[in-house]
Write an enzyme that holds these catalytic residues in place. Structure first.
Site, PDB file in Angstrom:
ATOM      1  N   SER A   1      -9.419 135.618  63.487  1.00  0.00           N
ATOM      2  CA  SER A   1      -9.737 135.767  62.070  1.00  0.00           C
ATOM      3  C   SER A   1      -8.444 136.039  61.301  1.00  0.00           C
ATOM      4  O   SER A   1      -7.635 136.873  61.695  1.00  0.00           O
ATOM      5  CB  SER A   1     -10.729 136.917  61.886  1.00  0.00           C
TER       6      SER A   1
ATOM      7  N   ARG B   1      -7.151 155.168  57.184  1.00  0.00           N
ATOM      8  CA  ARG B   1      -7.179 155.083  58.649  1.00  0.00           C
ATOM      9  C   ARG B   1      -5.769 155.244  59.206  1.00  0.00           C
ATOM     10  O   ARG B   1      -4.806 154.814  58.584  1.00  0.00           O
ATOM     11  CB  ARG B   1      -7.732 153.721  59.082  1.00  0.00           C
TER      12      ARG B   1
ATOM     13  N   GLY C   1     -13.738 144.735  62.740  1.00  0.00           N
ATOM     14  CA  GLY C   1     -14.170 143.532  62.022  1.00  0.00           C
ATOM     15  C   GLY C   1     -15.402 142.910  62.664  1.00  0.00           C
ATOM     16  O   GLY C   1     -15.611 141.689  62.577  1.00  0.00           O
ATOM     17  N   LYS C   2     -16.215 143.747  63.269  1.00  0.00           N
ATOM     18  CA  LYS C   2     -17.427 143.251  63.947  1.00  0.00           C
ATOM     19  C   LYS C   2     -18.390 142.585  62.973  1.00  0.00           C
ATOM     20  O   LYS C   2     -19.100 141.653  63.331  1.00  0.00           O
ATOM     21  CB  LYS C   2     -18.140 144.415  64.662  1.00  0.00           C
TER      22      LYS C   2
ATOM     23  N   ASP D   1     -14.106 149.651  63.417  1.00  0.00           N
ATOM     24  CA  ASP D   1     -13.435 148.941  62.323  1.00  0.00           C
ATOM     25  C   ASP D   1     -12.647 147.729  62.799  1.00  0.00           C
ATOM     26  O   ASP D   1     -11.624 147.376  62.222  1.00  0.00           O
ATOM     27  CB  ASP D   1     -12.498 149.882  61.542  1.00  0.00           C
TER      28      ASP D   1
ATOM     29  N   GLN E   1     -19.331 150.925  65.940  1.00  0.00           N
ATOM     30  CA  GLN E   1     -18.229 151.735  66.468  1.00  0.00           C
ATOM     31  C   GLN E   1     -17.450 150.944  67.528  1.00  0.00           C
ATOM     32  O   GLN E   1     -17.460 149.726  67.481  1.00  0.00           O
ATOM     33  CB  GLN E   1     -18.731 153.080  67.030  1.00  0.00           C
TER      34      GLN E   1
ATOM     35  N   LYS F   1     -17.833 140.686  60.285  1.00  0.00           N
ATOM     36  CA  LYS F   1     -17.522 139.279  60.042  1.00  0.00           C
ATOM     37  C   LYS F   1     -17.817 138.418  61.274  1.00  0.00           C
ATOM     38  O   LYS F   1     -18.381 137.328  61.161  1.00  0.00           O
ATOM     39  CB  LYS F   1     -16.050 139.110  59.632  1.00  0.00           C
TER      40      LYS F   1
ATOM     41  N   ALA G   1     -21.722 153.398  60.727  1.00  0.00           N
ATOM     42  CA  ALA G   1     -21.118 152.070  60.791  1.00  0.00           C
ATOM     43  C   ALA G   1     -20.897 151.532  59.383  1.00  0.00           C
ATOM     44  O   ALA G   1     -21.670 151.810  58.477  1.00  0.00           O
ATOM     45  CB  ALA G   1     -22.041 151.127  61.561  1.00  0.00           C
ATOM     46  N   GLY G   2     -19.841 150.769  59.226  1.00  0.00           N
ATOM     47  CA  GLY G   2     -19.587 150.109  57.942  1.00  0.00           C
ATOM     48  C   GLY G   2     -19.202 148.679  58.231  1.00  0.00           C
ATOM     49  O   GLY G   2     -18.062 148.393  58.564  1.00  0.00           O
ATOM     50  N   HIS G   3     -20.163 147.773  58.170  1.00  0.00           N
ATOM     51  CA  HIS G   3     -19.900 146.379  58.512  1.00  0.00           C
ATOM     52  C   HIS G   3     -19.878 145.526  57.249  1.00  0.00           C
ATOM     53  O   HIS G   3     -20.851 145.470  56.512  1.00  0.00           O
ATOM     54  CB  HIS G   3     -20.952 145.870  59.501  1.00  0.00           C
TER      55      HIS G   3
ATOM     56  N   GLY H   1      -8.332 136.459  57.754  1.00  0.00           N
ATOM     57  CA  GLY H   1      -8.656 136.904  56.401  1.00  0.00           C
ATOM     58  C   GLY H   1     -10.054 137.474  56.420  1.00  0.00           C
ATOM     59  O   GLY H   1     -10.849 137.133  57.305  1.00  0.00           O
TER      60      GLY H   1
HETATM   61  P1  IMO Z   1     -17.935 150.724  62.623  1.00  0.00           P
HETATM   62  O1  IMO Z   1     -19.259 150.230  63.138  1.00  0.00           O
HETATM   63  C1  IMO Z   1     -14.745 153.659  62.669  1.00  0.00           C
HETATM   64  C2  IMO Z   1     -15.767 157.780  63.882  1.00  0.00           C
HETATM   65  C3  IMO Z   1     -15.637 158.841  62.828  1.00  0.00           C
HETATM   66  C4  IMO Z   1     -15.273 160.040  63.698  1.00  0.00           C
HETATM   67  C5  IMO Z   1     -16.137 159.815  64.927  1.00  0.00           C
HETATM   68  C6  IMO Z   1     -17.446 160.580  64.914  1.00  0.00           C
HETATM   69  O2  IMO Z   1     -17.685 150.454  61.189  1.00  0.00           O
HETATM   70  O3  IMO Z   1     -16.821 150.242  63.508  1.00  0.00           O
HETATM   71  P2  IMO Z   1     -19.722 160.235  63.586  1.00  0.00           P
HETATM   72  O4  IMO Z   1     -20.019 160.231  62.120  1.00  0.00           O
HETATM   73  O5  IMO Z   1     -20.091 158.980  64.286  1.00  0.00           O
HETATM   74  O6  IMO Z   1     -20.296 161.443  64.270  1.00  0.00           O
HETATM   75  O7  IMO Z   1     -18.132 160.397  63.677  1.00  0.00           O
HETATM   76  O8  IMO Z   1     -16.401 158.430  64.978  1.00  0.00           O
HETATM   77  N1  IMO Z   1     -16.614 156.617  63.510  1.00  0.00           N
HETATM   78  C7  IMO Z   1     -16.139 155.402  63.178  1.00  0.00           C
HETATM   79  N2  IMO Z   1     -14.881 154.956  62.996  1.00  0.00           N
HETATM   80  N3  IMO Z   1     -15.752 152.796  62.517  1.00  0.00           N
HETATM   81  C8  IMO Z   1     -17.032 153.206  62.730  1.00  0.00           C
HETATM   82  O9  IMO Z   1     -18.055 152.332  62.749  1.00  0.00           O
HETATM   83  C9  IMO Z   1     -17.275 154.572  63.017  1.00  0.00           C
HETATM   84  N4  IMO Z   1     -18.385 155.317  63.222  1.00  0.00           N
HETATM   85  C10 IMO Z   1     -17.959 156.549  63.540  1.00  0.00           C
HETATM   86  O10 IMO Z   1     -14.611 158.531  61.925  1.00  0.00           O
HETATM   87  O11 IMO Z   1     -13.937 159.974  64.112  1.00  0.00           O
HETATM   88 MG    MG Z   2     -16.178 151.571  60.109  1.00  0.00          MG
END
Ligand code: IMO
Ligand code: MG
Length: 415
Positions: free
Chosen positions: A404, A290, A15-16, A13, A209, A18, A39-41, A406
């Site tokens: 960044s 978070r 901010g990858k 999280d 991640q 953006k 992942a949530g981008h 914003g």
């Molecule tokens: P992005 O790419 C933040 C965390 C989960 C949990 C641990 C294991 O958006 O940065 P999993 O479902 O992977 O087996 O969960 O990893 N986690 C993340 N936290 N951003 C992410 O991805 C994450 N992907 C997994 O919250 O603690």
């Molecule tokens: Mg995430």
């Protein structure tokens, strides 16, 4: 730089999404090489919020998206996000590796079951089936993209998987249907990307991640099930290490963590809540709040070290506006010893007492103020913000080239 890896330096999280979007504006191709729909981008362009879980977010800038073999693929997400790209007017040239393993509904079920079994020791996974899919892959019992194109092979593999887990597996017809839909996009991503690099094309490797969630180099067992450090781009996409030109480490101006596990600089007070609210620190994938804390230099130095980061992109600086004082943990006191760089061992971090320095904050700023700063550039930043950035650069011994201010593309300053 033709081959650039983007990697998270904290717990995800950062901010990858953006940063990938910004670097992809003149790139030819963008690759996801590990992780899955955990992942949530997010990218915000012209007021439109675009969320990606599987397809690399940089594709919203027009770079051709690829999903390499090191990932675990949620096909529903892939189809949905291809539709999103189409709605943006991109002709969806897209390639997915035949060797990538796919996430089945049974993997999500197992993910939830294992979390229940762990009770108070639950990892707090995203329940996207990541761990069970990677473990079936390691068992050599996984289902690969290419298996969806061959009914007989698929039936054999599903039969084994059913026995391994002693659970009912969904019917294969649906998987064959997925196979038919994905078929036009299946290819040898690894060779394709290597060929692009031969031609001098620009390729961005979009990590998911963050370092501290790496299965080998993170706060095990509170980690994800893949390698997340820069080196994972090489193994996850079949790229030789010497082909990589630069590694961009993305870090947030403070720390957050979603899910369980140690967090030495965590804030448990009102200030933590305030930063969570202003920074909208709620999971993109799961909506969970978070955990929030100050920057942690011993862990950041470690992250920068093991990914050999070339330069840093600092995100969400705007969130800290209006704070009286901002703290940075510069080192730990560990049973009387000073620690400046720390491997993220849960045992070690549990006993680590952060030593903080305190910097002056800068005043409240509106989005309009940040827009003006972005237009005028580095010199327009408040002095205290510049000092904060330069202090981080000094402490971590790497240049911060992009800041960044914003969520939207356009709200950033290059140094
Ligand atoms: P992005 O790419 C933040 C965390 C989960 C949990 C641990 C294991 O958006 O940065 P999993 O479902 O992977 O087996 O969960 O990893 N986690 C993340 N936290 N951003 C992410 O991805 C994450 N992907 C997994 O919250 O603690
Ligand atoms: Mg995430």
């Amino acid at each position: 730089m033709p081959a650039t890896i983007i990697t998270g330096l904290q717990w995800g999280d950062e901010g990858k999404g953006k940063i990938s979007y910004l670097l992809c504006r003149d790139a030819d191709c963008v690759v996801r090489f590990q992780g899955g729909a955990n992942a949530g981008h997010t990218v915000i362009v012209s007021g439109k919020k675009l969320k990606f879980n599987m397809i690399p977010a940089g594709s919203a800038a027009g770079a051709m998206p690829c999903i390499a073999s090191g990932t675990v693929v949620d096909l529903d997400e892939v189809f949905e996000e291809l539709d999103l790209l189409r709605s943006l007017g991109f002709e969806t040239k897209f390639m997915i590796s035949r060797a990538a393993n796919i996430v089945l509904p049974i993997h999500k079920k197992l993910d939830a079951m294992i979390e229940e079994l762990r009770g108070g020791r639950a990892v707090g996974t995203t329940r996207r089936g990541i761990g069970p899919t990677y473990s079936d892959k390691a068992l050599r019992a996984g289902i690969r993209i290419e298996d969806l194109l061959d009914r007989n092979a698929l039936m054999d593999k599903l039969e084994i998987l059913k026995k391994v887990h002693d659970l009912e597996i969904e019917n294969s017809d649906k998987l064959i249907e997925y196979g038919n839909r994905i078929k036009p996009y299946v290819g040898d991503v690894e060779l394709f990307v290597n060929n692009l690099l031969d031609e001098g094309k620009k390729v961005i490797f979009e990590g998911a991640q963050g370092t501290l969630l790496d299965i080998d180099h993170g706060t095990y067992p509170y980690v994800t099930s893949s390698n997340t450090i820069a080196g994972a781009a090489c193994t996850g996409c079949g790229i030789g290490p010497t082909r990589i030109d630069e590694v961009v480490g993305v870090m947030k101006a403070y720390s957050t963590r979603v899910g369980a596990g140690v967090f030495p600089t965590e804030l448990f007070n009102e200030l933590g809540e305030r930063i969570r609210e202003i920074g909208q620190e709620f999971g993109t994938t799961t909506g969970r709040p978070r955990r929030v804390g100050w920057l942690d230099m011993p862990l950041l130095r470690y992250a920068v070290r093991i990914s050999d980061v070339t330069w840093i992109a600092l995100t969400k600086l705007d969130v800290l506006s209006g704070l009286d004082k901002i703290k940075i943990c510069t080192e730990y006191d560990l049973r009387g010893k000073t620690v400046e760089i720390a491997p993220p061992s849960v045992k070690l971090l549990r006993d680590a007492k952060p030593t903080y320095i305190e910097l002056d904050g800068w005043g409240k700023m509106t989005k309009e103020d940040w827009k003006a700063v972005s237009e005028r550039g580095w010199d327009a930043l408040p002095d205290e913000a510049k000092t904060y950035i330069e202090t981080i650069e000094k402490l971590v011994n790497k240049p911060i080239k992009l800041v960044s201010v914003g969520a939207e593309a356009g709200l950033e300053v290059m140094k």
